[in-house]
Design a protein around this motif. Structure first.
Motif, PDB file in Angstrom:
ATOM      1  N   GLY A 612      -4.816   2.661   3.664  1.00 14.64           N
ATOM      2  CA  GLY A 612      -4.061   3.776   4.212  1.00 14.64           C
ATOM      3  C   GLY A 612      -2.950   3.325   5.133  1.00 14.64           C
ATOM      4  N   GLY A 613      -3.138   2.186   5.780  1.00 17.78           N
ATOM      5  CA  GLY A 613      -2.087   1.633   6.632  1.00 17.78           C
ATOM      6  C   GLY A 613      -0.866   1.224   5.843  1.00 17.78           C
ATOM      7  N   SER A 614      -1.049   0.761   4.599  1.00 14.57           N
ATOM      8  CA  SER A 614       0.083   0.448   3.736  1.00 14.57           C
ATOM      9  C   SER A 614       0.802   1.722   3.316  1.00 14.57           C
ATOM     10  CB  SER A 614      -0.394  -0.329   2.505  1.00 14.57           C
ATOM     11  OG  SER A 614      -0.927  -1.584   2.873  1.00 14.57           O
ATOM     12  N   GLU A 615       0.043   2.769   3.009  1.00 12.66           N
ATOM     13  CA  GLU A 615       0.668   4.056   2.664  1.00 12.66           C
ATOM     14  C   GLU A 615       1.474   4.605   3.836  1.00 12.66           C
ATOM     15  OE1 GLU A 615      -1.521   7.089   0.515  1.00 12.66           O
ATOM     16  OE2 GLU A 615      -3.142   5.640   0.180  1.00 12.66           O
ATOM     17  N   LEU A 616       0.969   4.460   5.050  1.00 17.65           N
ATOM     18  CA  LEU A 616       1.710   4.925   6.224  1.00 17.65           C
ATOM     19  C   LEU A 616       2.993   4.132   6.418  1.00 17.65           C
ATOM     20  CD1 LEU A 616      -0.788   5.796   9.107  1.00 17.65           C
ATOM     21  CD2 LEU A 616       0.633   7.315   7.761  1.00 17.65           C
ATOM     22  N   ALA A 617       2.958   2.826   6.096  1.00 20.08           N
ATOM     23  CA  ALA A 617       4.166   2.017   6.200  1.00 20.08           C
ATOM     24  C   ALA A 617       5.258   2.550   5.285  1.00 20.08           C
ATOM     25  CB  ALA A 617       3.846   0.560   5.862  1.00 20.08           C
ATOM     26  N   VAL A 618       4.875   2.921   4.071  1.00 18.04           N
ATOM     27  CA  VAL A 618       5.833   3.499   3.130  1.00 18.04           C
ATOM     28  C   VAL A 618       6.344   4.835   3.658  1.00 18.04           C
ATOM     29  CG1 VAL A 618       6.101   4.452   0.807  1.00 18.04           C
ATOM     30  CG2 VAL A 618       4.897   2.286   1.137  1.00 18.04           C
ATOM     31  N   ALA A 619       5.440   5.665   4.166  1.00 24.37           N
ATOM     32  CA  ALA A 619       5.841   6.981   4.684  1.00 24.37           C
ATOM     33  C   ALA A 619       6.802   6.851   5.855  1.00 24.37           C
ATOM     34  CB  ALA A 619       4.603   7.771   5.101  1.00 24.37           C
ATOM     35  N   ALA A 620       6.604   5.827   6.688  1.00 20.63           N
ATOM     36  CA  ALA A 620       7.473   5.618   7.838  1.00 20.63           C
ATOM     37  C   ALA A 620       8.784   4.935   7.461  1.00 20.63           C
ATOM     38  CB  ALA A 620       6.741   4.789   8.897  1.00 20.63           C
ATOM     39  N   GLY A 621       8.886   4.469   6.237  1.00 18.55           N
ATOM     40  CA  GLY A 621      10.097   3.791   5.803  1.00 18.55           C
ATOM     41  C   GLY A 621      10.185   2.349   6.243  1.00 18.55           C
ATOM     42  N   VAL A 622       9.026   1.718   6.547  1.00 19.21           N
ATOM     43  CA  VAL A 622       9.055   0.307   6.947  1.00 19.21           C
ATOM     44  C   VAL A 622       8.471  -0.595   5.865  1.00 19.21           C
ATOM     45  CG1 VAL A 622       9.052   0.833   9.414  1.00 19.21           C
ATOM     46  CG2 VAL A 622       6.879   0.495   8.221  1.00 19.21           C
ATOM     47  N   SER A 623       8.331  -0.068   4.661  1.00 22.55           N
ATOM     48  CA  SER A 623       7.934  -0.875   3.516  1.00 22.55           C
ATOM     49  C   SER A 623       8.543  -0.261   2.262  1.00 22.55           C
ATOM     50  CB  SER A 623       6.408  -0.930   3.373  1.00 22.55           C
ATOM     51  OG  SER A 623       6.043  -1.628   2.188  1.00 22.55           O
ATOM     52  N   THR A 624       8.993  -1.129   1.373  1.00 21.18           N
ATOM     53  CA  THR A 624       9.518  -0.659   0.091  1.00 21.18           C
ATOM     54  C   THR A 624       8.513  -0.899  -1.034  1.00 21.18           C
ATOM     55  OG1 THR A 624      10.620  -2.773  -0.359  1.00 21.18           O
ATOM     56  CG2 THR A 624      11.885  -1.113   0.839  1.00 21.18           C
ATOM     57  N   ALA A 625       7.252  -1.166  -0.680  1.00 23.88           N
ATOM     58  CA  ALA A 625       6.216  -1.405  -1.687  1.00 23.88           C
ATOM     59  C   ALA A 625       6.028  -0.171  -2.563  1.00 23.88           C
ATOM     60  CB  ALA A 625       4.902  -1.773  -1.020  1.00 23.88           C
ATOM     61  N   ILE A 626       5.852  -0.406  -3.858  1.00 21.73           N
ATOM     62  CA  ILE A 626       5.589   0.661  -4.816  1.00 21.73           C
ATOM     63  C   ILE A 626       4.082   0.710  -5.053  1.00 21.73           C
ATOM     64  CG2 ILE A 626       6.084   1.551  -7.109  1.00 21.73           C
ATOM     65  CD1 ILE A 626       8.533   1.405  -5.275  1.00 21.73           C
ATOM     66  N   LEU A 627       3.481   1.854  -4.751  1.00 25.05           N
ATOM     67  CA  LEU A 627       2.032   2.013  -4.871  1.00 25.05           C
ATOM     68  C   LEU A 627       1.704   2.980  -5.994  1.00 25.05           C
ATOM     69  CD1 LEU A 627       1.237   2.476  -1.060  1.00 25.05           C
ATOM     70  CD2 LEU A 627       0.998   0.372  -2.382  1.00 25.05           C
ATOM     71  N   LYS A 628       0.652   2.659  -6.750  1.00 21.79           N
ATOM     72  CA  LYS A 628       0.146   3.597  -7.749  1.00 21.79           C
ATOM     73  C   LYS A 628      -1.360   3.431  -7.871  1.00 21.79           C
ATOM     74  CE  LYS A 628       0.613   0.873 -12.009  1.00 21.79           C
ATOM     75  NZ  LYS A 628       1.133   0.888 -13.390  1.00 21.79           N
ATOM     76  N   SER A 629      -2.017   4.466  -8.388  1.00 18.22           N
ATOM     77  CA  SER A 629      -3.476   4.441  -8.509  1.00 18.22           C
ATOM     78  C   SER A 629      -3.910   3.461  -9.593  1.00 18.22           C
ATOM     79  CB  SER A 629      -4.007   5.829  -8.846  1.00 18.22           C
ATOM     80  OG  SER A 629      -3.822   6.694  -7.765  1.00 18.22           O
TER      81      SER A 629
END
Length: 855
Positions: A612-629
């Motif tokens: 969830g911390g990685s998802e929050l990083a994306v939401a905050a705009g501090v990661s450009t990681a592409i996440l999928k299930s």
């Protein structure tokens, strides 16, 4: 019968005489079997001794921990059948009190010392046969009754106190059968802090039923040290569950293949039938089998079984019943089991002795045990290979001396003998962990050697295995826990008859905490609110900082972050563990997400997150990681990824650091714990660790269904964001605090020195950030989902069942399987969930699911 004349040799005579003195201190007062007209419950109880009963519970939660300890102290004073002690202290400093109850005169300090000595001699295959026979004929059973491993499952503790009181007070035939043939160890409350807080987990958020082999928590450690003193032949662990009725073994498959067969047989031949008969006589509802298995060596039943050759038994009672009903059901099960075991004392003690001897014989022959089964497996998921394994080796890599010391100490503290080579050793059939196959190697002086030809053969195989050979794909919890792989250590095994020059390794102390190089940054820890998953992940980190690394950190809240607290508190590194990301976004709101973005991109902060911390990083705009299930079915599986050896995240990990100027893309293996995590690919960031592009099944220990869809994806992404940096993981690098190997990578993520970034790579408002956010918005909003994987032809039946239970779910369809992801936003365990247990049982009655996993 005991006299010097039993041997013509003086040494033999002296040995037998010494044992006769031991036997005299705890000779049995009664028959080894219950009288034929005696019954555990049908015979009326006779309370002949004036000892205080347990106090009545003041509320629906049962007694407080303080009341439990006060009662144990009072009973010790009032009864010459009871002695008490403290096994250890909880995280918050509460005493982990226990009681030992037995016949008068058999629980004195001298008698208990003799009992401890006799148990050790019975477990020792080198004890002369004549002495072992004498001991087996006269040593009482050591039977354990434990409760309240989960703090909000109170009834086991209250029932255990009732058992203790009745053994201290009664003189009827049922109580006498137990007292004449056994000494009973009662550990009523194994999780004092959780009991006081009315939480399943302990202070640090650990489920103590998942801590057995790792012993990270003081409560677990104290319990196991007490078991080493009084090794159980029966270990009862009383729990509560969300399913109607009562559960006791037999369990469902899978069963761990190194479970001692004699102990396993007692459950099926002695305890299970006795419990079924009594529950039916009293017309009490019960069930056996699914969803409970006897596989992962972490539980309150599997650890005593594999580590001490006990009949390990989990008891579960419906948690929706009143406290009186819950406690009574546990009392009935406990008393029935104690009576049944005591009635078979001669058989059980003799077989217990043989079990350890047989274990060493298996080790000498290099035989891996086959899994015992109650239920026939039509088509095993994995079978135990027919290869011969006689020795394990751990390479003595100075760069990983801390991890090595922790593993060796862990083995020693379960009475495993570890040796160190004093000269080079040629091995013609050496198999490295997940290596290409057997080959010749010369192991250097200093290599650690663990032969299986010792009484703890089963435990050695459980801890040092390359694979667990799970027989069915539907398991209750994790399917991999190989300690060398968890610690990312180099090692292997051999089946040859080897006689190396070696010295026994003296008992090791816990290694000193690591020391950061350079100045210590101020680290902030943000616990994602909104459920158990955030509390568990953050608690695991708190434990790591407090107890293992012994470093300071600053807790920060969503309110702190919204109000520019990261800057005001001087936070330089923000660590955000797993949790329900949408709850985190709601707590932070747009103001908090922007504050994180500004802190990273403008103030030069470093963001480290996973799950969830990685998802929050994306939401905050501090990661450009592409996440999928993912649609994998591999919860709790070890996979060998590749870590870029020239990355700052790899500091201290490669045994031979590469020449980065010549090969900047060199990699080093990194075993990580995968738990059906999201698939991650880089946007503008650097892939610091990745899953290989080839066959991942061959890189896996444990269940591997669907893991090939991870091929080539990122495991860790490291990227500069403005003047700062973000490092996000697709997995939990501190999974249950087991994973020392990836803890080292987490350490580097927090403390590694990077060149000054300047304004580089992505900005929070860039197109790459927008793409990452768009991908993350497609993730199912289910939290730490219950995952059911079925064959396509079973999808309709599964869907109908989920609708019947009113479940909210998403589907991921593949040609060969369908994955149902059931909402679990609070991160509840299987027992806490309102219908997961019943769903599991009903589903397995209708179909054969490929897998069923849940945090």
């Amino acid at each position: 019968m005991c006299s010097d004349s039993r041997s013509s040799r003086k040494a033999r005579a002296a040995l037998v005489t010494a044992f006769c003195l031991i036997l005299a201190s705890f000779s049995l007062a009664g028959s080894a079997a219950a009288a034929s007209d005696c019954s555990a419950f049908a015979t009326p109880p006779y309370f002949a001794r004036a000892v205080p009963p347990p106090p009545a519970p003041g509320n629906s939660r049962g007694l407080t921990h303080e009341q439990i300890n006060e009662y144990l102290t009072d009973l010790d004073k009032a009864s010459d059948r009871v002695v008490t002690g403290v096994a250890g202290k909880s995280v918050e400093g509460r005493d982990l009190m226990y009681a030992i109850v037995g016949r008068e005169g058999k629980v004195t300090a001298r008698a208990l010392a003799s009992l401890r000595s006799a148990a050790q001699d019975l477990m020792n295959p080198d004890t002369p046969a004549a002495v072992a026979e004498l001991l087996a004929g006269s040593t009482p059973l050591i039977l354990w009754v434990s409760g309240n491993l989960h703090g909000n499952e109170e009834s086991g503790a209250d029932a255990a106190l009732r058992v203790l009181h009745e053994l201290a007070a009664r003189d009827d035939c049922a109580a006498s059968t137990i007292l004449d043939n056994a000494v009973v160890v009662v550990l009523p409350a194994q999780n004092p802090d959780g009991r006081e807080a009315n939480t399943r987990r302990n202070h640090y958020g650990f489920d103590l039923n998942q801590d057995g082999f790792a012993r990270t928590q003081p409560e677990t450690d104290g319990r196991l040290e007490l078991m080493r003193l009084y090794p159980p032949m029966l270990a009862i662990d009383a729990h509560e569950m969300g399913s109607q009725g009562y559960f006791f073994p037999p369990t469902a498959d899978p069963t761990y293949h190194e479970l001692p067969t004699r102990a396993f047989g007692w459950v099926g031949r002695i305890y299970g039938p006795a419990l079924a008969t009594e529950f039916e006589r009293q017309k009490m509802s019960y069930f056996n089998g699914a969803p409970y298995d006897l596989f992962a060596v972490e539980y309150g039943d599997t650890v005593p079984a594999v580590g001490f050759h006990a009949a390990g038994m989990t008891f579960e009672k419906y948690n929706g019943a009143a406290i009186a009903e819950r406690s009574h059901a546990h009392y009935v099960a406990m008393w029935t089991a104690l009576f049944a075991g005591a009635g078979q004392r001669t058989e059980i003690v003799g077989e217990w002795r043989k079990s350890f001897t047989e274990a060493r014989e298996q080790g000498l022959a290099g035989t891996l045990a086959a899994p015992p089964e109650y239920y026939a497996v039509r088509k095993p998921y994995k079978t135990v290979p027919g290869m011969v394994v006689r020795h394990y080796f751990l390479r003595n890599d100075p760069a990983r001396s801390r991890e090595l010391a922790r593993l060796i100490r862990r083995l020693q503290r379960m009475d495993v003998q570890v040796w160190q080579l004093t000269g080079n050793l040629a091995v013609s059939d050496y198999r490295a962990y997940r290596g290409a196959g057997p080959g010749s190697i010369t192991l250097p002086r200093g290599t650690y050697w663990i032969p299986l030809a010792q009484r703890q053969k089963h435990w050695i195989q459980a801890m040092l295995n390359e694979d667990t050979y799970v027989s069915v794909s539907t398991s209750y919890d994790v399917t991999a826990w190989s300690n060398p792989l968890l610690m990312n250590l180099d090692g292997g095994y051999s089946g040859k008859d080897l006689f190396p020059d070696a010295k026994l390794v003296a008992a090791l102390a816990e290694p000193a905490p690591p020391v950061p190089s350079g100045s210590l940054p101020r680290i902030g820890l943000f616990e994602i609110p909104g459920g158990a998953s955030g509390f568990v992940a953050a608690g695991s980190i708190r434990y790591l900082f407090d107890r293992v690394w012994q470093l300071p950190y600053t807790p920060v809240t969503a309110e702190n972050i919204r109000n520019d607290g990261l800057v005001r508190l001087g936070i330089q590194v923000l660590l955000v563990p797993d949790g329900y990301a949408n709850a985190g976004k709601q707590a932070l709101r747009s103001q908090g997400l922007k504050a994180i973005a500004d802190w990273v991109s403008k103030a030069g902060g470093r963001y480290v997150g996973y799950g969830g911390g990685s998802e929050l990083a994306v939401a905050a705009g501090v990661s450009t990681a592409i996440l999928k299930s993912s649609s994998t079915s591999a919860y709790g599986t070890l996979i060998r990824a590749r870590l870029k050896a020239c990355s700052p995240l790899a500091a201290g990990i490669p045994a031979l650091p590469p020449d980065c100027s010549a090969d900047p893309n060199a990699t080093t293996p990194l075993w990580l714990m995968y738990a059906d995590d999201e698939i991650m690919s880089p946007g503008l960031g650097n892939t610091a660790a990745f899953f290989p592009a080839g066959d991942l099944v061959g890189e896996t220990s444990g269940q591997s269904i669907g893991v090939d869809e991870l091929r080539g994806s990122a495991a860790i992404i490291d990227e500069p964001i403005g003047t700062g940096r973000s490092i996000v993981f697709s997995f939990d690098p501190n999974f249950r605090a087991w994973t020392d190997g990836t803890q080292r990578v987490l350490w580097n993520a927090l403390f590694a020195q990077y060149p000054s970034a300047g304004v580089l790579a992505a900005e929070p408002g860039s197109a790459a950030v927008a793409r990452a956010r768009q991908a993350a918005s497609q993730l199912p909003d289910v939290g730490k989902a219950i995952r059911i994987t079925v064959r396509p032809e079973d999808a309709d039946a599964t869907r109908a069942l989920l609708v019947k239970y009113g479940a909210e779910f998403k589907e991921l369809r593949k040609p060969e399987r369908t994955v149902f992801m059931i909402e679990n936003r609070k991160g509840l365990s299987r027992e806490e969930h309102p219908f997961a247990m019943d769903l599991t049982r009903e589903l397995r009655r209708q179909i054969t699911p490929i897998s069923f996993s849940m945090p």
